[in-house]
Design a protein around this motif. Sequence first.
Motif, PDB file in Angstrom:
ATOM      1  N   HIS A  75       0.809  -1.217   0.000  1.00 32.82           N
ATOM      2  CA  HIS A  75       0.000   0.000   0.000  1.00 32.82           C
ATOM      3  C   HIS A  75       0.842   1.266   0.000  1.00 32.82           C
ATOM      4  O   HIS A  75       0.326   2.360  -0.209  1.00 32.82           O
ATOM      5  CB  HIS A  75      -0.946  -0.004   1.200  1.00 32.82           C
ATOM      6  CG  HIS A  75      -1.887  -1.167   1.186  1.00 32.82           C
ATOM      7  ND1 HIS A  75      -2.812  -1.352   0.193  1.00 32.82           N
ATOM      8  CD2 HIS A  75      -2.009  -2.228   2.019  1.00 32.82           C
ATOM      9  CE1 HIS A  75      -3.481  -2.469   0.442  1.00 32.82           C
ATOM     10  NE2 HIS A  75      -3.004  -3.021   1.528  1.00 32.82           N
ATOM     11  N   HIS A 133     -10.136   2.229   1.909  1.00 26.09           N
ATOM     12  CA  HIS A 133      -8.813   1.674   1.647  1.00 26.09           C
ATOM     13  C   HIS A 133      -8.166   2.485   0.531  1.00 26.09           C
ATOM     14  O   HIS A 133      -7.768   1.977  -0.498  1.00 26.09           O
ATOM     15  CB  HIS A 133      -8.971   0.220   1.225  1.00 26.09           C
ATOM     16  CG  HIS A 133      -7.786  -0.616   1.529  1.00 26.09           C
ATOM     17  ND1 HIS A 133      -6.812  -0.861   0.613  1.00 26.09           N
ATOM     18  CD2 HIS A 133      -7.420  -1.256   2.657  1.00 26.09           C
ATOM     19  CE1 HIS A 133      -5.894  -1.634   1.175  1.00 26.09           C
ATOM     20  NE2 HIS A 133      -6.240  -1.885   2.401  1.00 26.09           N
ATOM     21  N   HIS A 151      -7.701  -7.390  -1.693  1.00 27.65           N
ATOM     22  CA  HIS A 151      -7.104  -8.570  -1.056  1.00 27.65           C
ATOM     23  C   HIS A 151      -7.749  -9.888  -1.463  1.00 27.65           C
ATOM     24  O   HIS A 151      -8.071 -10.732  -0.633  1.00 27.65           O
ATOM     25  CB  HIS A 151      -7.153  -8.399   0.468  1.00 27.65           C
ATOM     26  CG  HIS A 151      -6.531  -7.131   0.933  1.00 27.65           C
ATOM     27  ND1 HIS A 151      -7.246  -5.962   1.101  1.00 27.65           N
ATOM     28  CD2 HIS A 151      -5.245  -6.825   1.213  1.00 27.65           C
ATOM     29  CE1 HIS A 151      -6.424  -4.998   1.501  1.00 27.65           C
ATOM     30  NE2 HIS A 151      -5.202  -5.491   1.564  1.00 27.65           N
ATOM     31  N   HIS A 215      -6.374  -4.092   8.934  1.00 30.34           N
ATOM     32  CA  HIS A 215      -6.891  -3.400   7.743  1.00 30.34           C
ATOM     33  C   HIS A 215      -7.700  -4.411   6.949  1.00 30.34           C
ATOM     34  O   HIS A 215      -7.628  -5.601   7.211  1.00 30.34           O
ATOM     35  CB  HIS A 215      -5.767  -2.684   6.984  1.00 30.34           C
ATOM     36  CG  HIS A 215      -5.033  -3.484   5.961  1.00 30.34           C
ATOM     37  ND1 HIS A 215      -4.340  -4.630   6.250  1.00 30.34           N
ATOM     38  CD2 HIS A 215      -4.890  -3.276   4.634  1.00 30.34           C
ATOM     39  CE1 HIS A 215      -3.808  -5.095   5.139  1.00 30.34           C
ATOM     40  NE2 HIS A 215      -4.118  -4.309   4.148  1.00 30.34           N
TER      41      HIS A 215
HETATM   42 ZN   LIG Z   1      -3.667  -4.571   2.241  1.00 40.10          ZN
END
Ligand SMILES: [Zn+2]
Length: 316
Positions: A75, A133, A151, A215
């Motif tokens: 990220h 996100h 993900h 997360h």
């Molecule tokens: Zn991630």
Amino acid sequence: MTRGAYPATLSLDMKISFAAIVLALLALLTGCSTPAPEARIQVAASIFPLADITRNVGKEMADVYVLIPPGASPHTFEPSPREFKKFVNVRVFVTVGAGFEFWAEKLIKAAASESLLVVRTSQGVQMIPDVAHAHRETRLSSVGRQEGNPHIWLDPTIAKKITHQIAVALAEVDSGHAHFYMKNANEYMSLIDSLHAEVKKAVSNFGIKEYVAFHPAWSYFARTYGLNEVGIIEESPGRQPTPKQLKRIVEDIGKFEIKAVFSEPQLSAKAAMAIAEEANVRVLMLDPLGGEGIPGRDSYLNLMRYNLNVMRQAME
Ligand SMILES: [Zn+2]
């Protein structure tokens, strides 16, 4: 010339010709088992799980490397000049897609190769919308927003589709070995089937179905196996939760009798530890990425079993 010297010369000739035969045989043998480097497909994968799946499909016909080094977060990753240099030789680039590799466009452009095949493994996957996100706004602005929670690989049923997609891509680049890639993919997909059955059985025995994650890495896993993500500590990487959010997470931990909060090795565990202390629960580590040489997390299948065992400690 003495009589004794003649046979000695002969045997030297024989030795030379014998050595030549051995060398020729060796070349033939190694040619069969390990193809010359230039014959192998040069593959880059953004993250370790995708690289590992690709290695299982490509076996000795593919040279696969991982772009994001172990311990780094995808990220916040930024390719270095060294990575740009290395990328020039890449023929197949295996990615999640959907905006996850927000840094990838630069690499692809720099490689400027018409023969580069970019595999976007999220294509055809029913994506879970991504609330917050949003990575780093500044970096995202140049390449566009993420089109959903990235993900996907942490759901074995999706990993199976990814395996098939990778086989199709390798077969496209190297059609002479298409059968080989499909056969390897089928073998690997049956290993994922076993993993899936194992996870399904284990999760069905969980007394607690709710969890608090660091997360939103486990949303696909939760969707497939019937878990309930009640709290996310960092909705986007680096963004600390507000006191109000923290309070709600701590309340939910009490309400659902959650025994642990999950942290991740690639992100700071500070917030997770603060919540755990406040709610009087443990911090356990889930790892969405794994990596080469990390004991117990050095393959996609091992990584998923590691995570399942951690969840068991908190939820069984
Ligand atoms: Zn991630």
